[in-house]
Design a protein around this motif. Structure first.
Motif, PDB file in Angstrom:
ATOM      1  N   LYS A 280       0.853  -1.188   0.000  1.00  0.00           N
ATOM      2  CA  LYS A 280       0.000   0.000   0.000  1.00  0.00           C
ATOM      3  C   LYS A 280       0.888   1.237   0.000  1.00  0.00           C
ATOM      4  CE  LYS A 280      -3.731  -2.238   2.602  1.00  0.00           C
ATOM      5  NZ  LYS A 280      -4.560  -2.218   3.839  1.00  0.00           N
TER       6      LYS A 280
ATOM      7  N   LYS B 169     -14.301  -5.348   9.761  1.00  0.00           N
ATOM      8  CA  LYS B 169     -14.784  -5.027   8.428  1.00  0.00           C
ATOM      9  C   LYS B 169     -16.303  -4.909   8.492  1.00  0.00           C
ATOM     10  CE  LYS B 169     -14.860  -6.724   3.661  1.00  0.00           C
ATOM     11  NZ  LYS B 169     -14.466  -7.840   2.753  1.00  0.00           N
TER      12      LYS B 169
ATOM     13  N   GLN C 141     -16.936  -1.749   1.730  1.00  0.00           N
ATOM     14  CA  GLN C 141     -16.354  -0.421   1.541  1.00  0.00           C
ATOM     15  C   GLN C 141     -15.758   0.171   2.817  1.00  0.00           C
ATOM     16  OE1 GLN C 141     -19.488  -1.158  -0.042  1.00  0.00           O
ATOM     17  NE2 GLN C 141     -18.193  -1.529  -1.839  1.00  0.00           N
TER      18      GLN C 141
ATOM     19  N   ASN D 159     -10.906   3.150   7.129  1.00  0.00           N
ATOM     20  CA  ASN D 159     -10.607   2.985   5.710  1.00  0.00           C
ATOM     21  C   ASN D 159     -11.909   2.927   4.919  1.00  0.00           C
ATOM     22  OD1 ASN D 159      -9.966   1.659   3.117  1.00  0.00           O
ATOM     23  ND2 ASN D 159      -7.942   1.366   3.997  1.00  0.00           N
ATOM     24  N   VAL D 160     -12.078   3.870   3.978  1.00  0.00           N
ATOM     25  CA  VAL D 160     -13.243   3.891   3.095  1.00  0.00           C
ATOM     26  C   VAL D 160     -12.763   3.528   1.690  1.00  0.00           C
ATOM     27  CG1 VAL D 160     -15.146   5.242   2.152  1.00  0.00           C
ATOM     28  CG2 VAL D 160     -14.338   5.661   4.493  1.00  0.00           C
ATOM     29  N   LYS D 161     -13.177   2.378   1.209  1.00  0.00           N
ATOM     30  CA  LYS D 161     -12.721   1.882  -0.081  1.00  0.00           C
ATOM     31  C   LYS D 161     -13.499   2.547  -1.203  1.00  0.00           C
ATOM     32  CE  LYS D 161     -11.395  -2.542  -2.160  1.00  0.00           C
ATOM     33  NZ  LYS D 161     -11.454  -4.013  -2.001  1.00  0.00           N
ATOM     34  N   LEU D 162     -12.784   3.252  -2.096  1.00  0.00           N
ATOM     35  CA  LEU D 162     -13.422   3.952  -3.203  1.00  0.00           C
ATOM     36  C   LEU D 162     -13.569   3.051  -4.422  1.00  0.00           C
ATOM     37  CD1 LEU D 162     -11.556   7.366  -2.849  1.00  0.00           C
ATOM     38  CD2 LEU D 162     -13.752   6.675  -1.851  1.00  0.00           C
TER      39      LEU D 162
ATOM     40  N   SER E  80      -8.370   4.005  -1.773  1.00  0.00           N
ATOM     41  CA  SER E  80      -9.129   4.143  -0.537  1.00  0.00           C
ATOM     42  C   SER E  80      -8.864   5.505   0.088  1.00  0.00           C
ATOM     43  CB  SER E  80      -8.746   3.057   0.474  1.00  0.00           C
ATOM     44  OG  SER E  80      -9.006   1.766  -0.020  1.00  0.00           O
TER      45      SER E  80
ATOM     46  N   LEU F   5      -8.374   7.307   3.703  1.00  0.00           N
ATOM     47  CA  LEU F   5      -7.932   6.849   5.018  1.00  0.00           C
ATOM     48  C   LEU F   5      -7.926   8.004   6.008  1.00  0.00           C
ATOM     49  CD1 LEU F   5      -6.741   4.318   6.509  1.00  0.00           C
ATOM     50  CD2 LEU F   5      -4.490   5.283   6.025  1.00  0.00           C
TER      51      LEU F   5
ATOM     52  N   GLN G  37      -3.564   0.575  -3.120  1.00  0.00           N
ATOM     53  CA  GLN G  37      -3.161  -0.800  -2.826  1.00  0.00           C
ATOM     54  C   GLN G  37      -2.775  -1.505  -4.115  1.00  0.00           C
ATOM     55  OE1 GLN G  37      -5.861  -3.023  -0.414  1.00  0.00           O
ATOM     56  NE2 GLN G  37      -4.715  -4.916  -0.567  1.00  0.00           N
TER      57      GLN G  37
END
Length: 278
Positions: A47, A203, A207, A238-241, A246, A248, A277
């Motif tokens: 990452k 988790k 997302q 962590n917000v996964k786009l 992401s 952070l 990542q």
């Protein structure tokens, strides 16, 4: 094939080490953020994140302070069938031009480079060894190096929730400059310390996820005939786009009851940025 991956990983470690072995940060390590818990083995992942900002703060009508800040963090992990190898790097560079007429600048650089091996990673009780180099020029920490090892216990390991605890011993070398007294010699400390942590990862959905870790480290200093204690923590959201990118948000803090030199005992940082990542 496994030997090839090992050679590639060692080469990348050297590249990262030479790149980031600069006065690097007294920030708290969230080792869970870099761990990989997948069942597959013999693969490399990582990452990267970079933040850049430039802004000013008006100290007077005609005397603005100009700030230039660059933050980089990069994590690299290689996972074999039995062990995992982590390389964590973080570097922050802050340049402050506080007198534009005389062009007087002050620079504060912080960061760290940390390498850790987790042996028998799939077992409930596994083993870790680690080494680290870091600095925090803003607080007067010229150099901190440490090396140690210990046990890692998996208290809970589910698909969406995990909880771990670790304990071990480390040797810590520190070199501090007293910023309030210019011209004084560096204060040096070499201590054997107990290092302990509790970490968790949750988790919420595909997302949104969070990782957190709390450390308690202590050791006896014969120079003052007393214990030195350090409590620190790190929480990240962590917000996964998308599959690679992401957003952070991270908060970390540290409290030391007896600093080597007179500095603020409690320090914290709140940061936001993007993470890639691969």
């Amino acid at each position: 094939m496994q030997r090839l991956f090992s050679h590639v990983f060692c080469f990348l470690i050297l590249c990262f080490s030479f790149t980031f072995f600069q006065p690097a940060q007294a920030q708290i390590l969230n080792i869970e953020r870099a761990r990989v818990e997948q069942d597959s083995a013999n693969y490399l992942t990582g990452k990267l994140g970079v933040n850049f900002s430039m802004f000013n703060r008006n100290a007077g009508k005609s005397n603005p302070n100009n700030y230039l800040q660059l933050t980089f963090h990069g994590n690299l992990a290689y996972v074999s069938s039995q062990n995992s190898y982590l390389l964590l790097n973080d570097y922050n560079y802050l340049l402050v031009n506080y007198d534009s007429k005389e062009q007087r600048n002050t620079v504060a650089s912080t960061g760290y480079s940390h390498f850790r091996i987790n042996f028998l990673r799939k077992r409930k009780l596994s083993y870790e060894v680690f080494t680290q180099v870091q600095t925090d020029k803003a607080r007067g920490l010229e150099l901190r190096t440490l090396a140690g090892g210990g046990l890692r216990l998996a208290l809970l390991r589910e698909n969406d929730v995990s909880l771990f605890a670790g304990t071990g011993l480390m040797h810590e070398h520190e070199e501090w400059e007293d910023l309030e007294q210019e011209g004084t010699n560096l204060q040096i400390a070499d201590l054997l310390k107990s290092t302990n942590y509790v970490s968790t990862r949750v988790k919420f959905n595909d997302q949104l996820s969070t990782e957190s870790i709390v450390y308690y480290q202590f050791g006896y200093d014969p120079g003052i005939r007393r214990m030195r204690n350090r409590v620190s923590g790190d929480v990240s959201l962590n917000v996964k786009l998308n599959s690679r990118l992401s957003f952070l948000t991270n908060f970390n803090c540290t409290f030391e009851d007896r600093p080597i030199v007179p500095v603020t005992k409690f320090v914290y940082a709140l940061t936001n940025g993007l993470q890639v990542q691969f």
